[in-house]
Design an enzyme around this catalytic site. Structure first.
Site, mmCIF file in Angstrom:
data_model
loop_
_atom_site.group_PDB
_atom_site.id
_atom_site.type_symbol
_atom_site.label_atom_id
_atom_site.label_comp_id
_atom_site.label_asym_id
_atom_site.label_seq_id
_atom_site.Cartn_x
_atom_site.Cartn_y
_atom_site.Cartn_z
ATOM 1 N N GLU A 184 0.838 -1.205 0.000
ATOM 2 C CA GLU A 184 0.000 0.000 0.000
ATOM 3 C C GLU A 184 0.872 1.254 0.000
ATOM 4 O OE1 GLU A 184 -3.808 -0.094 1.714
ATOM 5 O OE2 GLU A 184 -3.324 1.505 3.119
ATOM 6 N N THR B 10 -4.088 4.814 -1.335
ATOM 7 C CA THR B 10 -5.157 5.276 -0.447
ATOM 8 C C THR B 10 -5.718 6.624 -0.921
ATOM 9 O OG1 THR B 10 -3.720 6.456 1.083
ATOM 10 C CG2 THR B 10 -4.086 4.112 1.525
ATOM 11 N N HIS C 83 -8.211 3.619 -4.003
ATOM 12 C CA HIS C 83 -9.192 3.752 -2.932
ATOM 13 C C HIS C 83 -10.106 4.954 -3.203
ATOM 14 C CE1 HIS C 83 -6.795 1.444 0.408
ATOM 15 N NE2 HIS C 83 -6.628 0.910 -0.775
HETATM 16 P P1 FAD Z 1 -18.423 0.662 6.530
HETATM 17 O O1 FAD Z 1 -18.357 -0.615 5.799
HETATM 18 O O2 FAD Z 1 -19.474 1.638 6.118
HETATM 19 O O3 FAD Z 1 -18.544 0.331 8.081
HETATM 20 C C1 FAD Z 1 -18.436 1.363 9.060
HETATM 21 C C2 FAD Z 1 -19.288 1.015 10.278
HETATM 22 O O4 FAD Z 1 -20.682 1.094 9.915
HETATM 23 C C3 FAD Z 1 -19.084 -0.395 10.806
HETATM 24 O O5 FAD Z 1 -19.187 -0.345 12.210
HETATM 25 C C4 FAD Z 1 -20.227 -1.177 10.188
HETATM 26 O O6 FAD Z 1 -20.569 -2.342 10.952
HETATM 27 C C5 FAD Z 1 -21.325 -0.146 10.201
HETATM 28 N N1 FAD Z 1 -22.348 -0.325 9.168
HETATM 29 C C6 FAD Z 1 -22.151 -0.699 7.893
HETATM 30 N N2 FAD Z 1 -23.320 -0.704 7.231
HETATM 31 C C7 FAD Z 1 -24.270 -0.307 8.112
HETATM 32 C C8 FAD Z 1 -25.683 -0.098 8.037
HETATM 33 N N3 FAD Z 1 -26.360 -0.297 6.911
HETATM 34 N N4 FAD Z 1 -26.328 0.336 9.145
HETATM 35 C C9 FAD Z 1 -25.660 0.561 10.318
HETATM 36 N N5 FAD Z 1 -24.328 0.359 10.441
HETATM 37 C C10 FAD Z 1 -23.644 -0.065 9.359
HETATM 38 N N6 FAD Z 1 -9.749 5.548 5.110
HETATM 39 C C11 FAD Z 1 -9.499 6.564 4.249
HETATM 40 O O7 FAD Z 1 -9.875 7.709 4.549
HETATM 41 N N7 FAD Z 1 -8.840 6.389 3.067
HETATM 42 C C12 FAD Z 1 -8.410 5.154 2.676
HETATM 43 O O8 FAD Z 1 -7.831 5.015 1.599
HETATM 44 C C13 FAD Z 1 -8.647 4.042 3.554
HETATM 45 N N8 FAD Z 1 -8.258 2.782 3.229
HETATM 46 C C14 FAD Z 1 -8.558 1.718 4.052
HETATM 47 C C15 FAD Z 1 -8.231 0.417 3.661
HETATM 48 C C16 FAD Z 1 -8.516 -0.670 4.498
HETATM 49 C C17 FAD Z 1 -8.152 -2.061 4.059
HETATM 50 C C18 FAD Z 1 -9.148 -0.450 5.744
HETATM 51 C C19 FAD Z 1 -9.446 -1.603 6.662
HETATM 52 C C20 FAD Z 1 -9.499 0.833 6.142
HETATM 53 C C21 FAD Z 1 -9.222 1.933 5.299
HETATM 54 N N9 FAD Z 1 -9.592 3.234 5.638
HETATM 55 C C22 FAD Z 1 -9.337 4.284 4.789
HETATM 56 C C23 FAD Z 1 -10.248 3.501 6.928
HETATM 57 C C24 FAD Z 1 -11.805 3.376 6.811
HETATM 58 O O9 FAD Z 1 -12.278 4.443 6.031
HETATM 59 C C25 FAD Z 1 -12.359 3.415 8.227
HETATM 60 O O10 FAD Z 1 -12.017 2.256 8.911
HETATM 61 C C26 FAD Z 1 -13.858 3.717 8.349
HETATM 62 O O11 FAD Z 1 -14.128 4.004 9.712
HETATM 63 C C27 FAD Z 1 -14.783 2.591 7.938
HETATM 64 O O12 FAD Z 1 -14.774 2.391 6.586
HETATM 65 P P2 FAD Z 1 -15.575 1.122 5.948
HETATM 66 O O13 FAD Z 1 -15.511 1.292 4.485
HETATM 67 O O14 FAD Z 1 -15.121 -0.130 6.550
HETATM 68 O O15 FAD Z 1 -17.046 1.472 6.478
#
Ligand code: FAD
Length: 292
Positions: free
Chosen positions: A17, A48, A77
């Site tokens: 990454e 990212t 991303h």
């Molecule tokens: P989601 O999948 O939306 O989940 C977030 C929360 O919402 C979880 O607790 C989930 O259980 C809950 N949830 C999901 N759907 C629902 C629903 N329908 N109703 C109620 N609750 C729900 N951040 C950046 O800014 N830039 C990046 O490039 C970046 N890259 C990343 C790459 C990886 C591999 C990882 C693991 C994280 C990365 N992040 C990045 C951080 C990420 O944006 C954060 O962890 C963020 O808080 C959650 O993103 P997510 O896409 O997992 O969210």
């Protein structure tokens, strides 16, 4: 190359990454570092996206440069939570125009000022909504999503986190990449639970080599990761000696990766960030294993 095609080949993959610069002036330095990682020819590289940040255009620029000039497949991303529908749609059009095939669809972290506010009128509250938007865009993106072996910090429990993860995958994820973890047993337990919940897409294990003691606190804050005693002992002993800490951190990450490959986890993504020397060392530590 599409990553779903790569994962179907049933070979071990090792990917790295990188992140775009936070300021325009740092672009050249960052490009230089990402090109040095690309010259290692990893299985793919992810770039990212600074959620809501002003340098988000560089994600695309760096991804294109790596793919076109070094032939390394890239994963761009994209985040949505602090963006409007218009901004996200415009970004998707840019991805399409640039011929990007692989997109990591993320919610993004909530900016401080948005925490605790009424979310009902936001354009995007979850990554699933972004995945649906990407699916409806008319482009056949290969879409990845994030997952959390130790539960997303905002989730009340793992059952609910996995229920929403299933919804996210069903919306159109071809694979998942995990948050960093330092104890492989946490991943093995998580994999068992998600497979039981009917999530069958490939899971790419995210490994963060901790190469200086200052990273430890940041990593825990970001991910809430559990630090095994074996890892804490290493930081206690070598944390004050930068060279020793780097060597020990790389060795720990290498050890984790070998254990994962040995236990059937075929896809490893290393959060080596813009450190080509760290990526190079890990790759060379695994040379006989990944080319066997
Ligand atoms: P989601 O999948 O939306 O989940 C977030 C929360 O919402 C979880 O607790 C989930 O259980 C809950 N949830 C999901 N759907 C629902 C629903 N329908 N109703 C109620 N609750 C729900 N951040 C950046 O800014 N830039 C990046 O490039 C970046 N890259 C990343 C790459 C990886 C591999 C990882 C693991 C994280 C990365 N992040 C990045 C951080 C990420 O944006 C954060 O962890 C963020 O808080 C959650 O993103 P997510 O896409 O997992 O969210």
């Amino acid at each position: 190359m599409r990553l779903d095609t790569l994962f179907q080949q049933n070979k071990l993959t090792l990917s790295f990454e990188v992140f775009p610069p936070k300021t325009d002036t740092a672009l050249e330095k960052v490009k230089h570092a990402t090109e040095a990682v690309a010259r290692l020819h990893p299985s793919f590289m992810s770039v990212t996206y600074g959620a809501g940040g002003g340098t988000s255009q560089y994600t695309l620029e760096i991804a294109r440069n790596i793919e076109e000039n070094y032939g390394v497949p890239t994963l761009a991303h994209l985040t949505c939570v602090s963006s409007t529908r218009e901004t996200v749609r415009a970004q998707i059009e840019l991805l399409k125009a640039a011929g990007i095939e692989n997109v990591m669809a993320l919610r993004g972290d909530l900016p401080e000022e948005m925490k605790g506010s009424d979310r009902s009128h936001w354009d995007y509250r979850h990554a699933t909504q972004l995945i649906r938007e990407l699916k409806e865009s008319g482009a056949d993106f290969c879409i990845g999503g994030a997952c959390y072996p130790e539960i997303h910090p905002e989730s009340p429990n793992q059952a609910e986190d996995i229920r929403f993860l299933k919804e996210k995958v069903d919306a159109g994820c071809s694979f998942l990449t995990t948050q960093m973890f330092f104890d492989n047993n946490l991943l093995y337990n998580f994999l068992y639970k998600i497979r039981e919940a009917g999530i069958s897409v490939p899971v790419v294990a995210g490994i963060m080599p901790i190469t200086n003691a200052n990273q430890v606190e940041r990593a825990i804050k970001l991910s809430g990761s559990f630090m095994p005693q074996r890892f804490k002992a290493l930081v206690d002993k070598f944390g004050h000696n930068p060279e020793a800490m780097k060597q020990a951190g790389i060795a720990y990450a290498t050890d984790q990766i070998i254990d994962l490959y040995a236990n059937g986890v075929n896809h490893i993504h290393v959060y080596s960030m813009n450190k080509p020397d760290v990526a190079e060392k890990i790759q060379s530590n695994l040379s006989a294993i990944i080319h066997r």
